[in-house]
Scaffold this motif. Structure first.
Motif, PDB file in Angstrom:
ATOM      1  N   UNK A 163      43.178  36.013  50.140  1.00 51.29           N
ATOM      2  CA  UNK A 163      44.472  36.208  49.496  1.00 51.29           C
ATOM      3  C   UNK A 163      44.649  37.670  49.092  1.00 51.29           C
ATOM      4  N   UNK A 164      43.592  38.250  48.505  1.00 53.12           N
ATOM      5  CA  UNK A 164      43.675  39.617  47.989  1.00 53.12           C
ATOM      6  C   UNK A 164      43.553  40.686  49.087  1.00 53.12           C
ATOM      7  N   UNK A 165      42.887  40.349  50.176  1.00 54.29           N
ATOM      8  CA  UNK A 165      42.706  41.294  51.294  1.00 54.29           C
ATOM      9  C   UNK A 165      43.109  40.636  52.601  1.00 54.29           C
ATOM     10  N   UNK A 166      44.409  40.462  52.809  1.00 54.63           N
ATOM     11  CA  UNK A 166      44.874  39.733  54.012  1.00 54.63           C
ATOM     12  C   UNK A 166      44.558  40.483  55.304  1.00 54.63           C
ATOM     13  N   UNK A 178      47.438  46.059  36.015  1.00 54.39           N
ATOM     14  CA  UNK A 178      47.957  45.754  37.350  1.00 54.39           C
ATOM     15  C   UNK A 178      46.947  44.943  38.161  1.00 54.39           C
ATOM     16  N   UNK A 179      45.672  45.286  38.029  1.00 62.42           N
ATOM     17  CA  UNK A 179      44.633  44.522  38.719  1.00 62.42           C
ATOM     18  C   UNK A 179      44.603  43.079  38.224  1.00 62.42           C
ATOM     19  N   UNK A 231      48.029  36.494  40.013  1.00 60.93           N
ATOM     20  CA  UNK A 231      48.949  36.080  41.068  1.00 60.93           C
ATOM     21  C   UNK A 231      48.182  35.358  42.176  1.00 60.93           C
ATOM     22  N   UNK A 232      47.025  35.899  42.546  1.00 60.64           N
ATOM     23  CA  UNK A 232      46.195  35.260  43.572  1.00 60.64           C
ATOM     24  C   UNK A 232      45.686  33.907  43.085  1.00 60.64           C
ATOM     25  N   UNK A 272      47.305  54.008  30.932  1.00 62.81           N
ATOM     26  CA  UNK A 272      46.798  53.731  32.274  1.00 62.81           C
ATOM     27  C   UNK A 272      46.885  52.226  32.499  1.00 62.81           C
ATOM     28  N   UNK A 273      47.757  51.826  33.382  1.00 62.03           N
ATOM     29  CA  UNK A 273      47.973  50.399  33.595  1.00 62.03           C
ATOM     30  C   UNK A 273      47.173  49.841  34.765  1.00 62.03           C
TER      31      UNK A 273
END
Length: 164
Positions: free
Chosen positions: A161-164, A104-105, A111-112, A99-100
């Motif tokens: 950034x995470x929730x544009x 991924x999170x 990245x943010x 389970x990635x």
């Protein structure tokens, strides 16, 4: 530097080297850059160690030297060609049960964080390392109130950034 001081430095560096690796991961994109930055931070720690008085914990002092070195080199490297992120090209063996989601999170979060300026990155890094505002302020050389204010602003910036 005398033999006893050298041995003490090596022991403390070995015990706390993960701090340097975490800082390197935050400010680099590939293994070569990571290794170069790790080496540079180690050199700076070595040069500064005779002046380390023990007023703060070694780890706090190490964070400060590592972050200052990374930020200085990061600013200089802004003028260089970007390299490919090594996480995207690493060979992986996958299994069906894997389970990635968390991975991924974390990638999205890193990245943010990479979109933040160098000081904001350092602040978030220390916060994610579960450092309290007193430790953050000592490491970054700012007041505790300033650390709280900056962190609240950075949280807002990351949300955008995470929730544009």
């Amino acid at each position: 530097m005398d033999k006893h001081l050298q041995e003490k430095f090596v022991t403390l560096l070995e015990e706390n080297q993960n701090i340097v690796h975490k800082v390197c991961r935050l400010y680099t994109n590939n293994r070569d850059q990571h290794n170069d930055l790790f080496q540079e931070v180690t050199i700076q720690l070595w040069r500064a160690f005779p002046k380390f008085r023990g007023d703060a914990k070694f780890s706090t002092w190490m964070y400060r030297v590592a972050l200052n070195t990374a930020i200085t080199l990061y600013r200089k490297s802004k003028r260089t060609v970007q390299t490919q992120d090594f996480d995207n090209v690493m060979f992986r063996i996958s299994s069906e049960e894997y389970d990635d989601t968390v991975e991924l999170q974390l990638k999205v979060m890193y990245s943010a964080i990479k979109d933040l300026n160098d000081i904001e990155k350092a602040l978030v890094f220390l916060y994610l390392e579960d450092k309290n505002y007193k430790e953050i302020s000592e490491t970054m050389g700012i007041t505790e109130v300033n650390a709280r204010v900056k962190m609240n602003r950075v949280k807002g910036k990351l949300k955008k950034i995470l929730n544009p």
